[in-house]
Design a protein around this motif. Sequence first.
Motif, PDB file in Angstrom:
ATOM      1  N   THR A   3       1.273  -1.294   0.026  1.00 42.61           N
ATOM      2  CA  THR A   3       0.205  -0.283  -0.142  1.00 42.61           C
ATOM      3  C   THR A   3       0.917   0.901   0.163  1.00 42.61           C
ATOM      4  O   THR A   3       1.722   0.933   0.254  1.00 42.61           O
ATOM      5  CB  THR A   3      -1.023   0.462   1.019  1.00 42.61           C
ATOM      6  OG1 THR A   3      -0.504   0.192   2.080  1.00 42.61           O
ATOM      7  CG2 THR A   3      -2.044  -0.941   1.017  1.00 42.61           C
ATOM      8  N   SER A   6       0.861   7.421   3.601  1.00 38.90           N
ATOM      9  CA  SER A   6      -0.200   8.373   3.582  1.00 38.90           C
ATOM     10  C   SER A   6       0.091   9.175   2.522  1.00 38.90           C
ATOM     11  O   SER A   6      -0.528  10.025   2.238  1.00 38.90           O
ATOM     12  CB  SER A   6      -0.338   8.586   5.804  1.00 38.90           C
ATOM     13  OG  SER A   6       0.589   9.033   5.616  1.00 38.90           O
ATOM     14  N   THR A 106      -7.625  -0.148   1.018  1.00 36.87           N
ATOM     15  CA  THR A 106      -7.265   0.460   2.407  1.00 36.87           C
ATOM     16  C   THR A 106      -8.543   1.927   2.271  1.00 36.87           C
ATOM     17  O   THR A 106      -8.992   2.007   0.968  1.00 36.87           O
ATOM     18  CB  THR A 106      -5.894   1.244   3.020  1.00 36.87           C
ATOM     19  OG1 THR A 106      -6.219   2.428   1.822  1.00 36.87           O
ATOM     20  CG2 THR A 106      -5.436   0.289   2.750  1.00 36.87           C
ATOM     21  N   PRO A 107      -9.220   2.166   3.133  1.00 39.16           N
ATOM     22  CA  PRO A 107     -10.237   3.199   3.068  1.00 39.16           C
ATOM     23  C   PRO A 107      -9.554   4.585   2.202  1.00 39.16           C
ATOM     24  O   PRO A 107     -10.063   5.217   1.199  1.00 39.16           O
ATOM     25  CB  PRO A 107     -10.916   3.505   4.178  1.00 39.16           C
ATOM     26  CG  PRO A 107      -9.985   2.334   4.698  1.00 39.16           C
ATOM     27  CD  PRO A 107      -9.576   1.808   4.396  1.00 39.16           C
ATOM     28  N   ASP A 108      -8.333   5.569   2.461  1.00 37.69           N
ATOM     29  CA  ASP A 108      -7.296   6.058   2.265  1.00 37.69           C
ATOM     30  C   ASP A 108      -7.171   5.619   0.372  1.00 37.69           C
ATOM     31  O   ASP A 108      -7.382   6.864  -0.104  1.00 37.69           O
ATOM     32  CB  ASP A 108      -5.792   5.919   2.590  1.00 37.69           C
ATOM     33  CG  ASP A 108      -5.732   7.329   3.851  1.00 37.69           C
ATOM     34  OD1 ASP A 108      -7.531   7.483   4.196  1.00 37.69           O
ATOM     35  OD2 ASP A 108      -5.217   6.246   4.774  1.00 37.69           O
ATOM     36  N   ARG A 109      -6.836   4.465   0.547  1.00 39.05           N
ATOM     37  CA  ARG A 109      -6.886   4.447  -1.649  1.00 39.05           C
ATOM     38  C   ARG A 109      -8.484   4.706  -2.020  1.00 39.05           C
ATOM     39  O   ARG A 109      -7.682   5.280  -3.243  1.00 39.05           O
ATOM     40  CB  ARG A 109      -6.182   3.553  -1.489  1.00 39.05           C
ATOM     41  CG  ARG A 109      -5.836   2.416  -3.163  1.00 39.05           C
ATOM     42  CD  ARG A 109      -5.001   1.341  -3.133  1.00 39.05           C
ATOM     43  NE  ARG A 109      -3.100   2.039  -2.442  1.00 39.05           N
ATOM     44  CZ  ARG A 109      -2.895   1.775  -1.921  1.00 39.05           C
ATOM     45  NH1 ARG A 109      -3.419   0.871  -1.078  1.00 39.05           N
ATOM     46  NH2 ARG A 109      -1.633   2.081  -1.600  1.00 39.05           N
ATOM     47  N   GLU A 110      -9.504   4.107  -0.940  1.00 37.32           N
ATOM     48  CA  GLU A 110     -10.339   4.233  -2.352  1.00 37.32           C
ATOM     49  C   GLU A 110     -10.981   5.396  -2.321  1.00 37.32           C
ATOM     50  O   GLU A 110     -11.775   5.799  -2.996  1.00 37.32           O
ATOM     51  CB  GLU A 110     -11.605   3.322  -1.129  1.00 37.32           C
ATOM     52  CG  GLU A 110     -11.270   2.121  -1.338  1.00 37.32           C
ATOM     53  CD  GLU A 110     -12.213   0.770  -0.548  1.00 37.32           C
ATOM     54  OE1 GLU A 110     -12.782   0.128  -0.576  1.00 37.32           O
ATOM     55  OE2 GLU A 110     -12.260   1.670   0.954  1.00 37.32           O
ATOM     56  N   LYS A 111     -10.609   6.739  -1.339  1.00 39.73           N
ATOM     57  CA  LYS A 111     -10.179   8.329  -1.542  1.00 39.73           C
ATOM     58  C   LYS A 111      -9.973   8.171  -3.519  1.00 39.73           C
ATOM     59  O   LYS A 111     -10.949   9.413  -4.018  1.00 39.73           O
ATOM     60  CB  LYS A 111     -10.017   9.153  -0.574  1.00 39.73           C
ATOM     61  CG  LYS A 111     -10.867   7.797   0.695  1.00 39.73           C
ATOM     62  CD  LYS A 111     -10.137   9.463   1.623  1.00 39.73           C
ATOM     63  CE  LYS A 111     -10.621   9.731   2.713  1.00 39.73           C
ATOM     64  NZ  LYS A 111      -9.874  10.474   3.870  1.00 39.73           N
ATOM     65  N   ASP A 114     -10.893   3.381  -7.496  1.00 41.49           N
ATOM     66  CA  ASP A 114     -11.227   1.979  -7.429  1.00 41.49           C
ATOM     67  C   ASP A 114     -11.139   1.086  -7.643  1.00 41.49           C
ATOM     68  O   ASP A 114      -9.672   0.695  -7.833  1.00 41.49           O
ATOM     69  CB  ASP A 114     -12.661   2.000  -8.705  1.00 41.49           C
ATOM     70  CG  ASP A 114     -13.916   3.237  -8.744  1.00 41.49           C
ATOM     71  OD1 ASP A 114     -13.614   3.177  -7.131  1.00 41.49           O
ATOM     72  OD2 ASP A 114     -14.052   3.588  -9.184  1.00 41.49           O
TER      73      ASP A 114
END
Length: 260
Positions: A3, A6, A106-111, A114
Amino acid sequence: MKTVFSGLVAAAFTFTMAIGAMPAQAEDLAAIKDAGEMKIAMTGQYPPFNFVNDQNEVVGFDAAIGKEIATRIGVEPVIVTTAWDGIIAGLLASKYDTIVGSMTITPDREKVVDFVGPYYHAGRGVFVKEESPVQSLDELKGKTLGVTLGETHEKWAREQGGWDIRTYKGLPELFLELNAGRVDAIVVDNIPVAVAVKETGEKIRQLDTPDIEGGSVAIGIAIRKENPELKAAMQKALDEMMQDGTYEKIAMEWIGRDIR
């Protein structure tokens, strides 16, 4: 279970916001079919998932999955290797069409992207040399940990604190540094290490860390946002692979077991 760190996610998010003001682009699936090829990104430094063989070809589980998806969509697969710490930025800049590179959802990546999948599940492991006296995470305090730059393992190690951290490009370098004694332990995905131990006889062992964060995570295939047709087509191809036995065949060839 790779991943992006941040800060890189934040940069990618900024990039996405910037391009959001631009005119809407055509659906990526149509562009891929017009080009007759799908550009698939990975590092090429993450065996057995993706690595360069003796014929200078990028092979492995990720490469095989990506190629099969492209073929089922009806286009030629083109593997693109790139550094992990900039791989999302490259996707957003349209340098390639998708990332099939063992990326954790991860939630951050899903921002910012897709995901298709997940296409396998993995977990975090902490490994030491076989003869090391270390038996627990607490015993690593004050020692040196090796991690791959940009992975969540790096973020996790920095958040825990209490040890020195050295970053490397990938698993081969981590093995070399651990065996040479320049790091006391490495924090990596457990599946590729287990395969390496089985195939090459690496003299390392995994610490017992049942409650470690990241012990089981979903791995997905990243694409740019606002591409429902591409996402549906790739998901359909992946689902069919899992149903008709192709996925299991690929997994057995490169991993030695079904990892879905």
